[in-house]
Design a protein around this motif. Structure first.
Motif, PDB file in Angstrom:
ATOM      1  N   ALA A   1       0.837  -1.203   0.000  1.00  0.00           N
ATOM      2  CA  ALA A   1       0.000   0.000   0.000  1.00  0.00           C
ATOM      3  C   ALA A   1       0.871   1.252   0.000  1.00  0.00           C
ATOM      4  CB  ALA A   1      -0.937  -0.013   1.203  1.00  0.00           C
ATOM      5  N   TRP A   2       1.965   1.218   0.758  1.00  0.00           N
ATOM      6  CA  TRP A   2       2.876   2.371   0.775  1.00  0.00           C
ATOM      7  C   TRP A   2       3.530   2.536  -0.600  1.00  0.00           C
ATOM      8  CZ3 TRP A   2       7.943   3.522  -0.078  1.00  0.00           C
ATOM      9  CH2 TRP A   2       8.355   4.802   0.311  1.00  0.00           C
ATOM     10  N   LEU A   3       4.002   1.436  -1.164  1.00  0.00           N
ATOM     11  CA  LEU A   3       4.665   1.494  -2.471  1.00  0.00           C
ATOM     12  C   LEU A   3       3.722   1.996  -3.561  1.00  0.00           C
ATOM     13  CD1 LEU A   3       6.693  -1.825  -2.342  1.00  0.00           C
ATOM     14  CD2 LEU A   3       7.674   0.483  -2.547  1.00  0.00           C
ATOM     15  N   LYS A   4       2.464   1.630  -3.472  1.00  0.00           N
ATOM     16  CA  LYS A   4       1.480   2.012  -4.490  1.00  0.00           C
ATOM     17  C   LYS A   4       1.367   3.532  -4.605  1.00  0.00           C
ATOM     18  CE  LYS A   4      -3.227   0.995  -5.911  1.00  0.00           C
ATOM     19  NZ  LYS A   4      -4.430   0.238  -5.581  1.00  0.00           N
ATOM     20  N   ARG A   5       1.657   4.232  -3.532  1.00  0.00           N
ATOM     21  CA  ARG A   5       1.526   5.688  -3.513  1.00  0.00           C
ATOM     22  C   ARG A   5       2.818   6.424  -3.860  1.00  0.00           C
ATOM     23  NH1 ARG A   5      -1.938   3.215  -0.564  1.00  0.00           N
ATOM     24  NH2 ARG A   5      -4.003   4.018  -0.099  1.00  0.00           N
ATOM     25  N   GLN A   6       3.849   5.686  -4.253  1.00  0.00           N
ATOM     26  CA  GLN A   6       5.133   6.299  -4.574  1.00  0.00           C
ATOM     27  C   GLN A   6       5.291   6.465  -6.081  1.00  0.00           C
ATOM     28  OE1 GLN A   6       6.712   7.430  -1.806  1.00  0.00           O
ATOM     29  NE2 GLN A   6       4.875   6.488  -0.937  1.00  0.00           N
ATOM     30  N   PRO A   7       5.915   7.549  -6.512  1.00  0.00           N
ATOM     31  CA  PRO A   7       6.104   7.772  -7.954  1.00  0.00           C
ATOM     32  C   PRO A   7       7.236   6.925  -8.534  1.00  0.00           C
ATOM     33  CG  PRO A   7       7.114   9.553  -6.724  1.00  0.00           C
ATOM     34  CD  PRO A   7       6.424   8.681  -5.709  1.00  0.00           C
ATOM     35  N   GLY A   8       7.227   6.770  -9.823  1.00  0.00           N
ATOM     36  CA  GLY A   8       8.308   6.089 -10.518  1.00  0.00           C
ATOM     37  C   GLY A   8       8.022   4.621 -10.758  1.00  0.00           C
ATOM     38  N   SER A   9       8.893   4.006 -11.536  1.00  0.00           N
ATOM     39  CA  SER A   9       8.705   2.603 -11.897  1.00  0.00           C
ATOM     40  C   SER A   9       9.278   1.637 -10.857  1.00  0.00           C
ATOM     41  CB  SER A   9       9.332   2.326 -13.258  1.00  0.00           C
ATOM     42  OG  SER A   9      10.721   2.609 -13.224  1.00  0.00           O
ATOM     43  N   TYR A  10      10.269   2.079 -10.081  1.00  0.00           N
ATOM     44  CA  TYR A  10      10.899   1.174  -9.117  1.00  0.00           C
ATOM     45  C   TYR A  10       9.918   0.680  -8.048  1.00  0.00           C
ATOM     46  CZ  TYR A  10      14.353  -0.739  -5.880  1.00  0.00           C
ATOM     47  OH  TYR A  10      15.054  -1.553  -5.046  1.00  0.00           O
TER      48      TYR A  10
END
Length: 116
Positions: free
Chosen positions: A61-70
């Motif tokens: 859930a945290w990663l889903k809200r982060q920009p970029g492809s990584y």
């Protein structure tokens, strides 16, 4: 790593290794906060597959809200992780969240230790 006292709802601390990328650091912290959240609520879930799967859902859930492809690549790696605890746990808990919603899943894990 999340530290707590056995049979306690007190979280003594969270440790995270140095040198992680921003995305890995954030996902790791979110995962460990998942452990802290379960501990502080006295969750009845004890199955490592469900515990780690729940914490991986927090990280995803945290990663889903982060920009970029990584961050997206990290989420994909979580989904395809062959590990019987982390990978299988993530898939089982995430599928339950998709079917039932996050609140019923967390409530069930806390009160009965099982997925709804």
């Amino acid at each position: 790593m999340t530290h707590s006292w056995q049979h306690s709802t007190t979280v003594a601390g969270i440790d995270v290794v140095r040198g992680l990328t921003r995305a890995r650091f954030g996902a790791t912290v979110a995962h460990e906060i998942g452990h802290a959240w379960l501990i502080q609520r006295g969750a009845l879930v004890t199955d490592p597959v469900l515990v780690e799967g729940t914490c991986e859902v927090f990280a995803s859930a945290w990663l889903k809200r982060q920009p970029g492809s990584y961050p997206g690549a990290l989420r994909e790696a979580m989904w395809t992780n062959p590990d019987q605890v982390y990978g299988e746990g993530y898939r089982r808990v995430r599928e339950a969240v998709v079917r039932k919603g996050i609140h019923p899943v967390l409530h069930s894990l806390c009160t009965s230790g099982t997925l709804p």
